[in-house]
Design a protein around this motif. Structure first.
Motif, PDB file in Angstrom:
ATOM      1  N   GLU A  23       0.843  -1.202   0.000  1.00  0.00           N
ATOM      2  CA  GLU A  23       0.000   0.000   0.000  1.00  0.00           C
ATOM      3  C   GLU A  23       0.881   1.257   0.000  1.00  0.00           C
ATOM      4  N   PHE A  24       1.971   1.223   0.743  1.00  0.00           N
ATOM      5  CA  PHE A  24       2.930   2.330   0.777  1.00  0.00           C
ATOM      6  C   PHE A  24       3.453   2.616  -0.630  1.00  0.00           C
ATOM      7  N   GLU A  25       3.887   1.575  -1.318  1.00  0.00           N
ATOM      8  CA  GLU A  25       4.426   1.739  -2.670  1.00  0.00           C
ATOM      9  C   GLU A  25       3.392   2.360  -3.604  1.00  0.00           C
ATOM     10  N   ARG A  26       2.171   1.890  -3.529  1.00  0.00           N
ATOM     11  CA  ARG A  26       1.105   2.400  -4.400  1.00  0.00           C
ATOM     12  C   ARG A  26       0.839   3.886  -4.123  1.00  0.00           C
ATOM     13  N   VAL A  27       0.712   4.250  -2.847  1.00  0.00           N
ATOM     14  CA  VAL A  27       0.431   5.644  -2.495  1.00  0.00           C
ATOM     15  C   VAL A  27       1.601   6.552  -2.900  1.00  0.00           C
ATOM     16  N   ILE A  28       2.811   6.099  -2.661  1.00  0.00           N
ATOM     17  CA  ILE A  28       3.990   6.901  -3.026  1.00  0.00           C
ATOM     18  C   ILE A  28       4.054   7.107  -4.537  1.00  0.00           C
ATOM     19  N   LEU A  29       3.873   6.051  -5.309  1.00  0.00           N
ATOM     20  CA  LEU A  29       3.931   6.187  -6.767  1.00  0.00           C
ATOM     21  C   LEU A  29       2.807   7.064  -7.303  1.00  0.00           C
ATOM     22  N   ASP A  30       1.614   6.938  -6.742  1.00  0.00           N
ATOM     23  CA  ASP A  30       0.473   7.737  -7.188  1.00  0.00           C
ATOM     24  C   ASP A  30       0.623   9.218  -6.846  1.00  0.00           C
ATOM     25  N   ASN A  31       1.451   9.518  -5.854  1.00  0.00           N
ATOM     26  CA  ASN A  31       1.600  10.902  -5.377  1.00  0.00           C
ATOM     27  C   ASN A  31       3.053  11.361  -5.370  1.00  0.00           C
ATOM     28  N   ALA A  55      11.955  -2.812   3.657  1.00  0.00           N
ATOM     29  CA  ALA A  55      11.536  -2.966   2.257  1.00  0.00           C
ATOM     30  C   ALA A  55      11.000  -1.640   1.711  1.00  0.00           C
ATOM     31  N   ALA A  56      10.326  -0.866   2.559  1.00  0.00           N
ATOM     32  CA  ALA A  56       9.841   0.453   2.138  1.00  0.00           C
ATOM     33  C   ALA A  56      11.017   1.382   1.865  1.00  0.00           C
ATOM     34  N   CYS A  57      12.054   1.292   2.683  1.00  0.00           N
ATOM     35  CA  CYS A  57      13.262   2.094   2.475  1.00  0.00           C
ATOM     36  C   CYS A  57      13.923   1.731   1.148  1.00  0.00           C
ATOM     37  N   ASP A  58      14.030   0.439   0.892  1.00  0.00           N
ATOM     38  CA  ASP A  58      14.619  -0.047  -0.352  1.00  0.00           C
ATOM     39  C   ASP A  58      13.835   0.473  -1.556  1.00  0.00           C
ATOM     40  N   PHE A  59      12.516   0.462  -1.457  1.00  0.00           N
ATOM     41  CA  PHE A  59      11.656   0.978  -2.517  1.00  0.00           C
ATOM     42  C   PHE A  59      11.942   2.459  -2.784  1.00  0.00           C
ATOM     43  N   LEU A  60      12.038   3.272  -1.727  1.00  0.00           N
ATOM     44  CA  LEU A  60      12.308   4.705  -1.902  1.00  0.00           C
ATOM     45  C   LEU A  60      13.610   4.933  -2.662  1.00  0.00           C
TER      46      LEU A  60
END
Length: 111
Positions: A23-31, A55-60
């Motif tokens: 959900e974090f990845e989706r919200v970050i990419l959408d915004n 994993a969220a850090c790695d995504f960023l």
């Protein structure tokens, strides 16, 4: 936009709460262009995904997300791995460890 990643704590006023990394990845990419701050927890075990805040850090980092402020509000011993990883890889972001304070969060809703 401010995003609060945590599967169990009450979300501070002014943040958008997400409960797992997907959900974090989706919200970050959408915004992506509106991200002002993210606040991250390490232990997301009740979300059921098996992924942690690391994993969220790695995504960023992989997505090259521009984020002026990244807070780590986790009290998990492995949260320091998140801090170290982000300070090494997100030099343009202010990365801080911040203790979550439920009284402060609740008080903000009364103001």
């Amino acid at each position: 936009m401010k995003v609060f990643l945590d599967d169990s704590r009450m979300c501070p006023k002014g943040y958008t709460k997400v409960m797992n990394v997907e959900e974090f990845e989706r919200v970050i990419l959408d915004n992506r262009e509106q991200i002002e701050e993210v606040s991250l927890d390490y232990d997301l075990s009740s979300s059921g995904s098996g992924r942690t805040g690391l994993a969220a850090c790695d995504f960023l980092v992989k997505e090259k997300i521009i984020c002026p402020v990244i807070k780590i509000h986790s009290d998990h011993p492995s949260a320091v791995k998140m801090y170290d990883f982000l300070t090494e890889n997100m030099q343009d972001s202010e990365v801080v460890m911040e203790k979550y304070n439920i009284l402060q969060v609740m008080k903000a809703f009364d103001e």
